[in-house]
Design an enzyme around this catalytic site. Structure first.
Site, PDB file in Angstrom:
ATOM      1  N   TYR A 142       0.054  -5.657   1.942  1.00  0.00           N
ATOM      2  CA  TYR A 142       0.849  -6.008   3.121  1.00  0.00           C
ATOM      3  C   TYR A 142       0.043  -6.827   4.136  1.00  0.00           C
ATOM      4  O   TYR A 142       0.595  -7.361   5.085  1.00  0.00           O
ATOM      5  CB  TYR A 142       1.391  -4.754   3.806  1.00  0.00           C
ATOM      6  CG  TYR A 142       2.419  -3.988   2.976  1.00  0.00           C
ATOM      7  CD1 TYR A 142       3.120  -4.604   1.948  1.00  0.00           C
ATOM      8  CD2 TYR A 142       2.686  -2.654   3.231  1.00  0.00           C
ATOM      9  CE1 TYR A 142       4.050  -3.906   1.195  1.00  0.00           C
ATOM     10  CE2 TYR A 142       3.629  -1.945   2.474  1.00  0.00           C
ATOM     11  CZ  TYR A 142       4.302  -2.595   1.455  1.00  0.00           C
ATOM     12  OH  TYR A 142       5.223  -1.905   0.714  1.00  0.00           O
ATOM     13  N   LYS A 192      -3.303   1.387 -10.206  1.00  0.00           N
ATOM     14  CA  LYS A 192      -2.979   0.845 -11.512  1.00  0.00           C
ATOM     15  C   LYS A 192      -4.216   0.129 -12.054  1.00  0.00           C
ATOM     16  O   LYS A 192      -4.266  -1.090 -12.170  1.00  0.00           O
ATOM     17  CB  LYS A 192      -1.742  -0.063 -11.442  1.00  0.00           C
ATOM     18  CG  LYS A 192      -0.503   0.815 -11.322  1.00  0.00           C
ATOM     19  CD  LYS A 192       0.797   0.231 -11.736  1.00  0.00           C
ATOM     20  CE  LYS A 192       0.875  -0.566 -12.981  1.00  0.00           C
ATOM     21  NZ  LYS A 192       1.386   0.198 -14.144  1.00  0.00           N
ATOM     22  N   ASP A 225       2.585   4.338 -11.715  1.00  0.00           N
ATOM     23  CA  ASP A 225       3.924   4.398 -12.317  1.00  0.00           C
ATOM     24  C   ASP A 225       4.153   5.754 -12.974  1.00  0.00           C
ATOM     25  O   ASP A 225       5.224   6.359 -12.840  1.00  0.00           O
ATOM     26  CB  ASP A 225       4.145   3.251 -13.312  1.00  0.00           C
ATOM     27  CG  ASP A 225       3.009   3.080 -14.313  1.00  0.00           C
ATOM     28  OD1 ASP A 225       1.901   3.598 -14.064  1.00  0.00           O
ATOM     29  OD2 ASP A 225       3.228   2.445 -15.350  1.00  0.00           O
ATOM     30  N   ASP A 249       3.673   3.591   0.044  1.00  0.00           N
ATOM     31  CA  ASP A 249       4.961   3.348   0.688  1.00  0.00           C
ATOM     32  C   ASP A 249       6.078   3.888  -0.207  1.00  0.00           C
ATOM     33  O   ASP A 249       6.965   4.635   0.224  1.00  0.00           O
ATOM     34  CB  ASP A 249       5.109   1.824   0.886  1.00  0.00           C
ATOM     35  CG  ASP A 249       6.250   1.457   1.808  1.00  0.00           C
ATOM     36  OD1 ASP A 249       6.925   2.366   2.314  1.00  0.00           O
ATOM     37  OD2 ASP A 249       6.473   0.246   2.000  1.00  0.00           O
ATOM     38  N   ASP A 253       8.065   7.871  -0.010  1.00  0.00           N
ATOM     39  CA  ASP A 253       9.521   7.943   0.174  1.00  0.00           C
ATOM     40  C   ASP A 253      10.162   8.725  -0.967  1.00  0.00           C
ATOM     41  O   ASP A 253      11.073   9.531  -0.757  1.00  0.00           O
ATOM     42  CB  ASP A 253      10.138   6.538   0.219  1.00  0.00           C
ATOM     43  CG  ASP A 253      10.169   5.979   1.639  1.00  0.00           C
ATOM     44  OD1 ASP A 253       9.543   6.595   2.517  1.00  0.00           O
ATOM     45  OD2 ASP A 253      10.806   4.942   1.853  1.00  0.00           O
TER      46      ASP A 253
END
Ligand code: NAD
Length: 368
Positions: A142, A192, A225, A249, A253
């Protein structure tokens, strides 16, 4: 010794309504437990724009830097949607996070037994769930450069850059390892590393710090993942999870929704220790300003109250008082007290925002 200091920024929409209930808890601590805070209040978001033409006045920013902890309600509302990007309510919140350098975002996902039916997962998968996701908040994709939309030949290309330095990884790893030490001494780090060099470095730095400085913590690593799958398959296998900004992020959630309502979710954002040893800290509910119910006494104040419980634990070392407050919330829910967002098919005692505050205070009284 002076009292611990708090800056309260209720913000917009339901922010002031839910924060009013936190003020009552703060007053209760002073009156009944002799724990007194020096509380100041300020404006952030749309209300600050209305008064000062900016979503965060420099004086408020300076106050936030000077206090022991900041408590924020929520910012935003449809009346501010067409403002220039630079003065949108959210910019006030982003400025606080950036200038206080709050690099570790703590998002607990805790499922109170009384609300286990609210989860989209089976009750036995989530009942008693209590995990903590630590998300790196100030770096990663970001913020990385280069970024932008460029033209290459005859088409446009959108670019963002995932970038982490060793020290950025190390400081959030230490924050997560410290938390794990206070909980069940178990940490799972997610990245990852199979397809991203930044993930290889992330895994290397976390492993090294854990081995050298935290031999008492059981550290595991998982591809993010797979982490997402495991979170909805068997979330109780986790205790503390640490991950980068982007994965955090999404995963936080996802974990939050395991527990049901948005009105229940607290958060903390922590930075480096100040001179007094306390971390720079901002506590806020995960939800927004909920303009659809603002001013109607319908908002659930529990997310904001639990954010204050996190402040008691992480800024003020008042773990026993944080436990007391969390248990009071648990009791109120077990008794069937429900704001509208928590009202399920099994019914309950419907209450307003203030009614929920009354019930929490009564449960606090009963705990003495
Ligand atoms: P929201 O979280 O405000 O509301 C989503 C839904 O959840 C609404 O139906 C709302 O009524 C309900 N809800 C939220 N909190 C609740 C509570 N405590 N009790 C009962 N019900 C609750 O998200 P949104 O509608 O996408 O955004 C509204 C405004 O809030 C926007 O301006 C957005 O930019 C802003 N926002 C601010 C923050 C923040 O301050 N950190 C976070 C998210 C959104």
């Amino acid at each position: 010794m002076s009292n611990p200091s708090l800056l309260i920024l209720p913000g917009d929409g339901i922010g002031p309504e839910v924060m009013a209930e936190v003020r009552r808890v703060i007053d209760w601590l002073g009156a009944k437990r002799g724990i007194v805070f020096d509380v100041s209040e300020g404006l952030v978001g749309g209300c600050a724009y209305d008064k000062y033409g900016t979503p965060l006045h420099d004086d408020t920013m300076a106050q936030a830097q000077a206090v022991d902890a900041v408590l924020l309600g929520a910012v935003g509302g449809p009346q501010y949607d067409n403002l220039d990007f630079s003065v949108k309510p959210e910019r006030g919140l982003l400025r606080l996070r950036k200038e206080m350098d709050l690099f570790a975002n703590l998002r607990p996902a805790q499922c109170f037994d009384a609300l286990a039916d609210f989860s989209s997962l089976k009750k036995d998968v989530v009942a008693g769930l209590d995990i903590m996701i630590v998300r790196e908040l100030t770096s990663g994709v970001y913020f990385g450069e280069p970024r932008g939309i460029f033209t290459e030949g005859n088409e446009r290309v959108g670019i963002n850059t995932q970038r982490y330095t060793e020290s950025e990884i190390a400081r959030v790893a230490r924050a997560a390892l410290e938390l794990a030490r206070k909980r069940s001494k178990k940490l799972c780090s997610m990245e990852k590393a199979n397809v991203m060099e930044s993930g290889v470095l992330w895994r290397d730095v976390v492993s090294k710090i854990a081995a050298e400085e935290y031999p008492d913590i059981a550290v595991s690593h998982m591809y993010a993942d797979n982490g997402a799958m495991q979170l909805v398959r068997a979330p109780k296998q986790f205790d503390v999870i640490v991950t980068d900004n982007l994965f955090g992020d999404i995963l936080s959630d996802c974990a939050a929704m395991l527990t049901g309502s948005l009105g229940m979710l607290p958060s903390a954002s922590l930075g480096a220790p100040m001179k007094n040893g306390r971390p720079k800290a901002l506590y806020e509910p995960v939800h927004g300003s909920a303009p659809d119910i603002a001013g109607q006494g319908k908002a659930n104040p529990i997310a904001c109250i639990l954010s204050f419980a996190m402040a008691l634990r992480y800024s003020f070392d008042l773990g026993a008082e944080a436990d007391r407050l969390e248990k009071a919330v648990e009791k109120v829910l077990a008794d069937g007290v429900r704001t509208a967002d928590l009202m399920g098919p099994e019914g309950g005692v419907p209450v307003s925002t203030t009614g929920m505050g009354d019930a929490v205070l009564a449960a606090l009284d009963a705990s003495l």
